[in-house]
Design a protein around this motif. Sequence first.
Motif, PDB file in Angstrom:
ATOM      1  N   ASP A  88      25.423  68.713  77.373  1.00 41.62           N
ATOM      2  CA  ASP A  88      24.949  68.871  76.132  1.00 41.62           C
ATOM      3  C   ASP A  88      24.349  70.042  75.568  1.00 41.62           C
ATOM      4  O   ASP A  88      24.508  70.389  74.442  1.00 41.62           O
ATOM      5  CB  ASP A  88      23.881  67.538  75.696  1.00 41.62           C
ATOM      6  N   SER A 109      20.409  55.652  83.116  1.00 41.37           N
ATOM      7  CA  SER A 109      21.031  54.320  82.923  1.00 41.37           C
ATOM      8  C   SER A 109      21.273  53.272  84.006  1.00 41.37           C
ATOM      9  O   SER A 109      21.088  52.253  83.662  1.00 41.37           O
ATOM     10  CB  SER A 109      22.222  54.437  81.751  1.00 41.37           C
ATOM     11  N   PHE A 139      29.964  62.579  79.295  1.00 40.28           N
ATOM     12  CA  PHE A 139      28.625  62.457  79.116  1.00 40.28           C
ATOM     13  C   PHE A 139      27.951  63.749  78.835  1.00 40.28           C
ATOM     14  O   PHE A 139      28.436  64.807  78.669  1.00 40.28           O
ATOM     15  CB  PHE A 139      28.124  61.780  80.480  1.00 40.28           C
ATOM     16  N   SER A 140      26.838  63.292  78.106  1.00 41.79           N
ATOM     17  CA  SER A 140      26.018  64.324  77.834  1.00 41.79           C
ATOM     18  C   SER A 140      25.470  64.989  78.872  1.00 41.79           C
ATOM     19  O   SER A 140      25.109  66.182  78.788  1.00 41.79           O
ATOM     20  CB  SER A 140      24.859  63.688  76.897  1.00 41.79           C
ATOM     21  N   SER A 141      24.735  64.317  79.781  1.00 39.29           N
ATOM     22  CA  SER A 141      24.372  64.798  81.029  1.00 39.29           C
ATOM     23  C   SER A 141      24.275  63.778  82.084  1.00 39.29           C
ATOM     24  O   SER A 141      24.202  62.618  81.794  1.00 39.29           O
ATOM     25  CB  SER A 141      22.952  65.455  81.038  1.00 39.29           C
ATOM     26  N   ARG A 177      26.576  61.476  72.021  1.00 38.06           N
ATOM     27  CA  ARG A 177      25.326  62.296  72.222  1.00 38.06           C
ATOM     28  C   ARG A 177      25.854  63.679  72.397  1.00 38.06           C
ATOM     29  O   ARG A 177      25.345  64.655  71.939  1.00 38.06           O
ATOM     30  CB  ARG A 177      24.430  61.993  73.448  1.00 38.06           C
ATOM     31  N   PHE A 232      26.489  58.262  75.558  1.00 36.54           N
ATOM     32  CA  PHE A 232      26.367  59.620  75.998  1.00 36.54           C
ATOM     33  C   PHE A 232      27.332  60.285  75.617  1.00 36.54           C
ATOM     34  O   PHE A 232      27.194  61.529  75.609  1.00 36.54           O
ATOM     35  CB  PHE A 232      26.294  59.176  77.375  1.00 36.54           C
ATOM     36  N   ASP A 237      21.372  61.700  81.906  1.00 36.63           N
ATOM     37  CA  ASP A 237      21.581  60.415  81.108  1.00 36.63           C
ATOM     38  C   ASP A 237      22.163  59.223  81.909  1.00 36.63           C
ATOM     39  O   ASP A 237      21.638  58.101  81.882  1.00 36.63           O
ATOM     40  CB  ASP A 237      22.042  60.974  80.091  1.00 36.63           C
TER      41      ASP A 237
END
Length: 293
Positions: free
Chosen positions: A215, A197, A188-190, A243, A240, A193
């Motif tokens: 990210d 969700s 994932f990006s972070s 991203r 994500f 995030d």
Amino acid sequence: MRRLVRGGFIAYTLVVIVLAFFQRYLMYHPRTESAMPVAQVHDVMKMYPAATDVRLECADGKRIGGWLLQKDGAKNDRPNRPLVIFFHGNAGHRGYRIDWYRILANANVDVLAIDYHGFGDSEGKISEQALELDADAAWKFAAEELSYAPGDLLVMGTSLGGAAAVYLTSKQCQAKNDPAGLIAVATFSSMVDVAGSHYPWLPVGAVLLDRYPSDDRIKHVTCPVLLLHGDQDTVVQQKFGQRLFDATPEKSKSGRAKRWVNLPGVGHNNIVHLAAKTITEEISRLIEDARRG
């Protein structure tokens, strides 16, 4: 009406406080063991006959457990068979990742598989800072104790382990110790995030302790990058992962373009079963690219 609104606000605030207090219990799901000798895991020993147990000391003094999975112990084979530093997801321990070790064995690499603080037979308690110490200890062990050059190391993580992999690779690239590659699967990006969700009604950005800003970190990665993600992933939505890929530099220092692999029809927890062939091929491709310089 005001009393009702006030009561709802108080109830909401209490829920936020309780969830904030227990957030690490919600995020991490370790399984602990008093001992985890790899010699007793026959499926692993068949793939890696020279596998041994290792103990790594982290900068905070805690000792974490791991397995050094080698097909043989010959040092002169190392340039032809890289070592993958492998970081698993947020549940269980390294003993639950046999299918991943099989993928890596089929890609003809050796593996250093560790457990985080509080997982398996490792000491301590898990947190973002602790996980970073685990990652640092793994690199130090591979580079100093095992004498691997950075170019003979690949850093790989799945899900939460992808955040550990990004952290470690970013740090080493900034220190001019570029590994042969970074491989992140279903990550994932972070964490902000991902948590947002799952809990859109919570002020996640304000209360989350362990944020894993991958990210931002991946912007400093200068080695080849491979990201793979299933398009049916409901735990870490593919957007994500995309991203994170978008934040990755277009090319490595050596001129290799970053690579995104969509895995159609694949979710989060079944990725190792449904996409094993593709993952093996992609890892092998990255290794061959690295060998060609």
